[in-house]
Scaffold this motif. Structure first.
Motif, PDB file in Angstrom:
ATOM      1  N   GLN A  87      23.573 -25.367 -41.809  1.00 39.47           N
ATOM      2  CA  GLN A  87      23.555 -26.814 -41.644  1.00 39.47           C
ATOM      3  C   GLN A  87      22.529 -27.463 -42.582  1.00 39.47           C
ATOM      4  OE1 GLN A  87      22.807 -27.961 -37.642  1.00 39.47           O
ATOM      5  NE2 GLN A  87      23.195 -30.114 -38.005  1.00 39.47           N
ATOM      6  N   LEU A  88      22.906 -28.614 -43.180  1.00 36.81           N
ATOM      7  CA  LEU A  88      21.983 -29.331 -44.046  1.00 36.81           C
ATOM      8  C   LEU A  88      20.872 -29.961 -43.207  1.00 36.81           C
ATOM      9  CD1 LEU A  88      24.419 -31.156 -46.494  1.00 36.81           C
ATOM     10  CD2 LEU A  88      23.172 -29.024 -46.867  1.00 36.81           C
ATOM     11  N   VAL A  89      19.676 -30.046 -43.767  1.00 36.99           N
ATOM     12  CA  VAL A  89      18.535 -30.688 -43.126  1.00 36.99           C
ATOM     13  C   VAL A  89      18.092 -31.826 -44.032  1.00 36.99           C
ATOM     14  CG1 VAL A  89      16.168 -30.403 -42.329  1.00 36.99           C
ATOM     15  CG2 VAL A  89      17.813 -28.556 -42.009  1.00 36.99           C
ATOM     16  N   ASN A  90      18.212 -33.048 -43.542  1.00 39.70           N
ATOM     17  CA  ASN A  90      17.895 -34.233 -44.345  1.00 39.70           C
ATOM     18  C   ASN A  90      18.636 -34.217 -45.677  1.00 39.70           C
ATOM     19  OD1 ASN A  90      16.113 -35.074 -42.317  1.00 39.70           O
ATOM     20  ND2 ASN A  90      14.485 -33.826 -43.166  1.00 39.70           N
ATOM     21  N   GLY A  91      19.892 -33.770 -45.625  1.00 38.14           N
ATOM     22  CA  GLY A  91      20.749 -33.758 -46.802  1.00 38.14           C
ATOM     23  C   GLY A  91      20.546 -32.606 -47.765  1.00 38.14           C
ATOM     24  N   LYS A  92      19.702 -31.648 -47.396  1.00 37.23           N
ATOM     25  CA  LYS A  92      19.416 -30.521 -48.286  1.00 37.23           C
ATOM     26  C   LYS A  92      19.666 -29.202 -47.565  1.00 37.23           C
ATOM     27  CE  LYS A  92      15.826 -33.087 -50.681  1.00 37.23           C
ATOM     28  NZ  LYS A  92      14.417 -33.160 -51.021  1.00 37.23           N
ATOM     29  N   PRO A  93      19.996 -28.123 -48.327  1.00 43.14           N
ATOM     30  CA  PRO A  93      20.180 -26.805 -47.697  1.00 43.14           C
ATOM     31  C   PRO A  93      18.873 -26.334 -47.051  1.00 43.14           C
ATOM     32  CG  PRO A  93      20.956 -26.793 -49.970  1.00 43.14           C
ATOM     33  CD  PRO A  93      20.255 -28.091 -49.759  1.00 43.14           C
ATOM     34  N   GLN A  94      18.989 -25.569 -45.986  1.00 37.88           N
ATOM     35  CA  GLN A  94      17.803 -25.020 -45.333  1.00 37.88           C
ATOM     36  C   GLN A  94      17.110 -24.029 -46.242  1.00 37.88           C
ATOM     37  OE1 GLN A  94      18.463 -23.572 -41.340  1.00 37.88           O
ATOM     38  NE2 GLN A  94      19.901 -25.238 -40.901  1.00 37.88           N
ATOM     39  N   LYS A  95      15.810 -23.953 -46.093  1.00 33.15           N
ATOM     40  CA  LYS A  95      15.005 -23.042 -46.906  1.00 33.15           C
ATOM     41  C   LYS A  95      15.125 -21.613 -46.392  1.00 33.15           C
ATOM     42  CE  LYS A  95      13.138 -26.514 -49.100  1.00 33.15           C
ATOM     43  NZ  LYS A  95      13.543 -26.853 -50.428  1.00 33.15           N
ATOM     44  N   THR A  96      14.818 -20.668 -47.263  1.00 27.09           N
ATOM     45  CA  THR A  96      14.729 -19.269 -46.840  1.00 27.09           C
ATOM     46  C   THR A  96      13.320 -19.030 -46.305  1.00 27.09           C
ATOM     47  OG1 THR A  96      13.922 -18.473 -48.969  1.00 27.09           O
ATOM     48  CG2 THR A  96      16.328 -18.566 -48.666  1.00 27.09           C
TER      49      THR A  96
ATOM     50  N   GLY B  78       7.988 -38.248 -39.101  1.00 33.68           N
ATOM     51  CA  GLY B  78       8.225 -37.951 -40.506  1.00 33.68           C
ATOM     52  C   GLY B  78       9.286 -36.895 -40.716  1.00 33.68           C
ATOM     53  N   GLU B  79       9.723 -36.786 -41.963  1.00 35.24           N
ATOM     54  CA  GLU B  79      10.684 -35.755 -42.342  1.00 35.24           C
ATOM     55  C   GLU B  79      10.531 -35.479 -43.828  1.00 35.24           C
ATOM     56  OE1 GLU B  79      14.818 -37.962 -43.341  1.00 35.24           O
ATOM     57  OE2 GLU B  79      14.343 -37.834 -41.229  1.00 35.24           O
ATOM     58  N   GLY B  80      10.992 -34.320 -44.206  1.00 29.52           N
ATOM     59  CA  GLY B  80      10.913 -33.937 -45.613  1.00 29.52           C
ATOM     60  C   GLY B  80      11.835 -32.784 -45.903  1.00 29.52           C
ATOM     61  N   SER B  81      11.600 -32.102 -47.000  1.00 27.53           N
ATOM     62  CA  SER B  81      12.496 -31.017 -47.404  1.00 27.53           C
ATOM     63  C   SER B  81      12.369 -29.794 -46.503  1.00 27.53           C
ATOM     64  CB  SER B  81      12.246 -30.638 -48.860  1.00 27.53           C
ATOM     65  OG  SER B  81      10.914 -30.243 -49.041  1.00 27.53           O
ATOM     66  N   TYR B  82      11.265 -29.665 -45.772  1.00 28.26           N
ATOM     67  CA  TYR B  82      11.102 -28.520 -44.870  1.00 28.26           C
ATOM     68  C   TYR B  82      11.671 -28.784 -43.474  1.00 28.26           C
ATOM     69  CZ  TYR B  82       8.049 -26.234 -48.230  1.00 28.26           C
ATOM     70  OH  TYR B  82       7.546 -25.621 -49.342  1.00 28.26           O
ATOM     71  N   GLY B  83      11.729 -30.015 -43.040  1.00 29.54           N
ATOM     72  CA  GLY B  83      12.223 -30.314 -41.705  1.00 29.54           C
ATOM     73  C   GLY B  83      11.692 -31.639 -41.201  1.00 29.54           C
ATOM     74  N   GLU B  84      11.458 -31.719 -39.878  1.00 27.97           N
ATOM     75  CA  GLU B  84      11.041 -32.959 -39.247  1.00 27.97           C
ATOM     76  C   GLU B  84       9.742 -32.761 -38.473  1.00 27.97           C
ATOM     77  OE1 GLU B  84      15.439 -34.810 -38.471  1.00 27.97           O
ATOM     78  OE2 GLU B  84      14.635 -33.437 -36.976  1.00 27.97           O
ATOM     79  N   VAL B  85       8.966 -33.847 -38.360  1.00 25.42           N
ATOM     80  CA  VAL B  85       7.679 -33.805 -37.663  1.00 25.42           C
ATOM     81  C   VAL B  85       7.725 -34.776 -36.494  1.00 25.42           C
ATOM     82  CG1 VAL B  85       5.192 -34.101 -37.893  1.00 25.42           C
ATOM     83  CG2 VAL B  85       6.517 -33.254 -39.824  1.00 25.42           C
ATOM     84  N   PHE B  86       7.279 -34.284 -35.337  1.00 29.57           N
ATOM     85  CA  PHE B  86       7.261 -35.081 -34.115  1.00 29.57           C
ATOM     86  C   PHE B  86       5.852 -35.105 -33.543  1.00 29.57           C
ATOM     87  CE2 PHE B  86      11.481 -33.420 -34.644  1.00 29.57           C
ATOM     88  CZ  PHE B  86      12.309 -34.458 -34.280  1.00 29.57           C
ATOM     89  N   MET B  87       5.506 -36.221 -32.882  1.00 29.14           N
ATOM     90  CA  MET B  87       4.214 -36.325 -32.219  1.00 29.14           C
ATOM     91  C   MET B  87       4.433 -36.648 -30.749  1.00 29.14           C
ATOM     92  SD  MET B  87       0.840 -38.612 -33.072  1.00 29.14           S
ATOM     93  CE  MET B  87       1.470 -40.195 -32.582  1.00 29.14           C
ATOM     94  N   SER B  88       3.711 -35.949 -29.893  1.00 30.22           N
ATOM     95  CA  SER B  88       3.768 -36.190 -28.466  1.00 30.22           C
ATOM     96  C   SER B  88       2.816 -37.328 -28.124  1.00 30.22           C
ATOM     97  CB  SER B  88       3.374 -34.933 -27.695  1.00 30.22           C
ATOM     98  OG  SER B  88       3.275 -35.229 -26.325  1.00 30.22           O
ATOM     99  N   GLU B  89       3.323 -38.329 -27.439  1.00 34.13           N
ATOM    100  CA  GLU B  89       2.490 -39.464 -27.057  1.00 34.13           C
ATOM    101  C   GLU B  89       1.834 -39.245 -25.699  1.00 34.13           C
ATOM    102  OE1 GLU B  89       5.265 -42.668 -27.437  1.00 34.13           O
ATOM    103  OE2 GLU B  89       4.960 -42.790 -29.592  1.00 34.13           O
TER     104      GLU B  89
END
Length: 64
Positions: free
Chosen positions: A43-52, A16-27
Motif C-alpha cells: 500500500q502507498l503511504v502519502n502517495g509513495k511506496p513503503q520503505k524497506t 505531521g506526515e512525510g515519506s516515512y509515515g505519519e506522526v500523532f500526538m496524544s493530547e
C-alpha cells in the motif's frame, strides 16, 4: 510501559506526515508522540511506496 489502547488513540491527533509515515500526538496524559512507519508493504503511504527495513534503519536509530 506504554499503553497504546483505545483510550490512547481516542486522544490522538495527526500532527505531521512525510515519506516515512505519519506522526500523532496524544493530547491526554503525558502528551507523547508516536510515529507510524509502515514497512515493506504494498500500500502507498502519502502517495509513495513503503520503505524497506534497510531504508528506515537510520530513522529508527535517530529516534532512539
Amino acid at each position: 510501559m506504554f499503553n497504546f489502547g483505545f483510550r490512547y488513540w481516542k486522544t490522538c491527533r495527526k500532527i505531521g506526515e512525510g515519506s516515512y509515515g505519519e506522526v500523532f500526538m496524544s493530547e491526554g496524559g503525558n502528551g507523547s508522540v508516536l510515529k507510524i512507519i509502515p514497512i515493506e508493504g504494498e500500500q502507498l503511504v502519502n502517495g509513495k511506496p513503503q520503505k524497506t527495513f534497510g531504508e528506515i534503519l537510520s530513522e529508527i536509530v535517530i529516534t532512539m
